[in-house]
Design a protein around this motif. Sequence first.
Motif, PDB file in Angstrom:
ATOM      1  N   LEU A  79     -33.053  -6.986 -57.657  1.00 55.91           N
ATOM      2  CA  LEU A  79     -31.601  -7.105 -57.699  1.00 55.91           C
ATOM      3  C   LEU A  79     -31.095  -8.109 -56.670  1.00 55.91           C
ATOM      4  O   LEU A  79     -30.006  -8.640 -56.801  1.00 55.91           O
ATOM      5  CB  LEU A  79     -30.949  -5.741 -57.463  1.00 55.91           C
ATOM      6  CG  LEU A  79     -31.291  -4.679 -58.503  1.00 55.91           C
ATOM      7  CD1 LEU A  79     -30.638  -3.362 -58.132  1.00 55.91           C
ATOM      8  CD2 LEU A  79     -30.844  -5.124 -59.881  1.00 55.91           C
ATOM      9  N   ALA A  80     -31.877  -8.348 -55.626  1.00 56.48           N
ATOM     10  CA  ALA A  80     -31.498  -9.303 -54.589  1.00 56.48           C
ATOM     11  C   ALA A  80     -32.754 -10.008 -54.094  1.00 56.48           C
ATOM     12  O   ALA A  80     -33.847  -9.445 -54.111  1.00 56.48           O
ATOM     13  CB  ALA A  80     -30.827  -8.569 -53.435  1.00 56.48           C
ATOM     14  N   ASP A  81     -32.579 -11.223 -53.632  1.00 60.26           N
ATOM     15  CA  ASP A  81     -33.672 -11.976 -53.051  1.00 60.26           C
ATOM     16  C   ASP A  81     -34.032 -11.321 -51.713  1.00 60.26           C
ATOM     17  O   ASP A  81     -33.170 -11.198 -50.833  1.00 60.26           O
ATOM     18  CB  ASP A  81     -33.250 -13.423 -52.850  1.00 60.26           C
ATOM     19  CG  ASP A  81     -34.312 -14.252 -52.151  1.00 60.26           C
ATOM     20  OD1 ASP A  81     -35.504 -13.925 -52.276  1.00 60.26           O
ATOM     21  OD2 ASP A  81     -33.930 -15.234 -51.475  1.00 60.26           O
ATOM     22  N   PRO A  82     -35.267 -10.865 -51.525  1.00 58.11           N
ATOM     23  CA  PRO A  82     -35.635 -10.170 -50.284  1.00 58.11           C
ATOM     24  C   PRO A  82     -35.381 -10.990 -49.019  1.00 58.11           C
ATOM     25  O   PRO A  82     -34.941 -10.460 -48.010  1.00 58.11           O
ATOM     26  CB  PRO A  82     -37.125  -9.887 -50.448  1.00 58.11           C
ATOM     27  CG  PRO A  82     -37.393  -9.996 -51.899  1.00 58.11           C
ATOM     28  CD  PRO A  82     -36.372 -10.933 -52.461  1.00 58.11           C
ATOM     29  N   LYS A  83     -35.638 -12.284 -49.074  1.00 59.02           N
ATOM     30  CA  LYS A  83     -35.406 -13.120 -47.888  1.00 59.02           C
ATOM     31  C   LYS A  83     -33.920 -13.205 -47.560  1.00 59.02           C
ATOM     32  O   LYS A  83     -33.530 -13.119 -46.401  1.00 59.02           O
ATOM     33  CB  LYS A  83     -35.973 -14.528 -48.110  1.00 59.02           C
ATOM     34  CG  LYS A  83     -37.471 -14.578 -48.100  1.00 59.02           C
ATOM     35  CD  LYS A  83     -37.961 -15.992 -48.268  1.00 59.02           C
ATOM     36  CE  LYS A  83     -39.473 -16.035 -48.308  1.00 59.02           C
ATOM     37  NZ  LYS A  83     -39.966 -17.405 -48.494  1.00 59.02           N
ATOM     38  N   ARG A  89     -28.937  -8.765 -43.321  1.00 64.10           N
ATOM     39  CA  ARG A  89     -29.074  -7.617 -42.403  1.00 64.10           C
ATOM     40  C   ARG A  89     -29.132  -8.104 -40.955  1.00 64.10           C
ATOM     41  O   ARG A  89     -28.508  -7.517 -40.067  1.00 64.10           O
ATOM     42  CB  ARG A  89     -30.324  -6.798 -42.736  1.00 64.10           C
ATOM     43  CG  ARG A  89     -30.177  -5.933 -43.947  1.00 64.10           C
ATOM     44  CD  ARG A  89     -31.296  -4.909 -44.058  1.00 64.10           C
ATOM     45  NE  ARG A  89     -32.638  -5.474 -44.007  1.00 64.10           N
ATOM     46  CZ  ARG A  89     -33.310  -5.954 -45.054  1.00 64.10           C
ATOM     47  NH1 ARG A  89     -32.758  -5.909 -46.253  1.00 64.10           N
ATOM     48  NH2 ARG A  89     -34.519  -6.430 -44.921  1.00 64.10           N
ATOM     49  N   ALA A  90     -29.869  -9.175 -40.711  1.00 61.51           N
ATOM     50  CA  ALA A  90     -29.979  -9.704 -39.364  1.00 61.51           C
ATOM     51  C   ALA A  90     -28.633 -10.216 -38.873  1.00 61.51           C
ATOM     52  O   ALA A  90     -28.257 -10.000 -37.715  1.00 61.51           O
ATOM     53  CB  ALA A  90     -31.018 -10.825 -39.317  1.00 61.51           C
ATOM     54  N   ARG A  91     -27.901 -10.865 -39.744  1.00 63.70           N
ATOM     55  CA  ARG A  91     -26.580 -11.385 -39.394  1.00 63.70           C
ATOM     56  C   ARG A  91     -25.623 -10.242 -39.050  1.00 63.70           C
ATOM     57  O   ARG A  91     -24.906 -10.293 -38.057  1.00 63.70           O
ATOM     58  CB  ARG A  91     -26.025 -12.205 -40.560  1.00 63.70           C
ATOM     59  CG  ARG A  91     -25.363 -13.491 -40.104  1.00 63.70           C
ATOM     60  CD  ARG A  91     -24.899 -14.346 -41.278  1.00 63.70           C
ATOM     61  NE  ARG A  91     -26.031 -15.118 -41.776  1.00 63.70           N
ATOM     62  CZ  ARG A  91     -26.300 -15.333 -43.049  1.00 63.70           C
ATOM     63  NH1 ARG A  91     -25.530 -14.841 -43.989  1.00 63.70           N
ATOM     64  NH2 ARG A  91     -27.336 -16.034 -43.412  1.00 63.70           N
ATOM     65  N   SER A  92     -25.616  -9.200 -39.879  1.00 66.33           N
ATOM     66  CA  SER A  92     -24.677  -8.094 -39.643  1.00 66.33           C
ATOM     67  C   SER A  92     -25.104  -7.238 -38.454  1.00 66.33           C
ATOM     68  O   SER A  92     -24.271  -6.616 -37.802  1.00 66.33           O
ATOM     69  CB  SER A  92     -24.533  -7.235 -40.885  1.00 66.33           C
ATOM     70  OG  SER A  92     -25.758  -6.600 -41.200  1.00 66.33           O
ATOM     71  N   ALA A  93     -26.388  -7.195 -38.126  1.00 63.69           N
ATOM     72  CA  ALA A  93     -26.859  -6.418 -36.970  1.00 63.69           C
ATOM     73  C   ALA A  93     -26.428  -7.062 -35.656  1.00 63.69           C
ATOM     74  O   ALA A  93     -26.234  -6.373 -34.660  1.00 63.69           O
ATOM     75  CB  ALA A  93     -28.375  -6.289 -36.996  1.00 63.69           C
ATOM     76  N   GLY A  94     -26.226  -8.363 -35.655  1.00 61.49           N
ATOM     77  CA  GLY A  94     -25.828  -9.067 -34.444  1.00 61.49           C
ATOM     78  C   GLY A  94     -24.341  -8.980 -34.157  1.00 61.49           C
ATOM     79  O   GLY A  94     -23.875  -9.299 -33.076  1.00 61.49           O
TER      80      GLY A  94
END
Length: 96
Positions: A79-83, A89-94
Amino acid sequence: MAPMLAVEVVYALPDRSWRVAVQLPAGATVADALALADLGAQVPGLDVDPARLAVFGRSATLQTTLHDGDRVEILRPLLADPKQARRERARSAGKP
């Protein structure tokens, strides 16, 4: 008498899964297992894409030879490109 292989064909959705055990002659392929399992008759709208098949999580083709105890997996499209999902996720975690 030729030895027989016990093989399982599986397909899973997030809320339900199907498993069909089949007996095939030695030398049988993924295509043989899919034809015998006939999951298309049990799973509404199932369209088996030959590019989305695996045996125990390893990519397989319709011509892949099976061994006793193998599990043929019919994979769903991503459903989404894993990369891209990892980047998001990395962007929102920061962010605080």
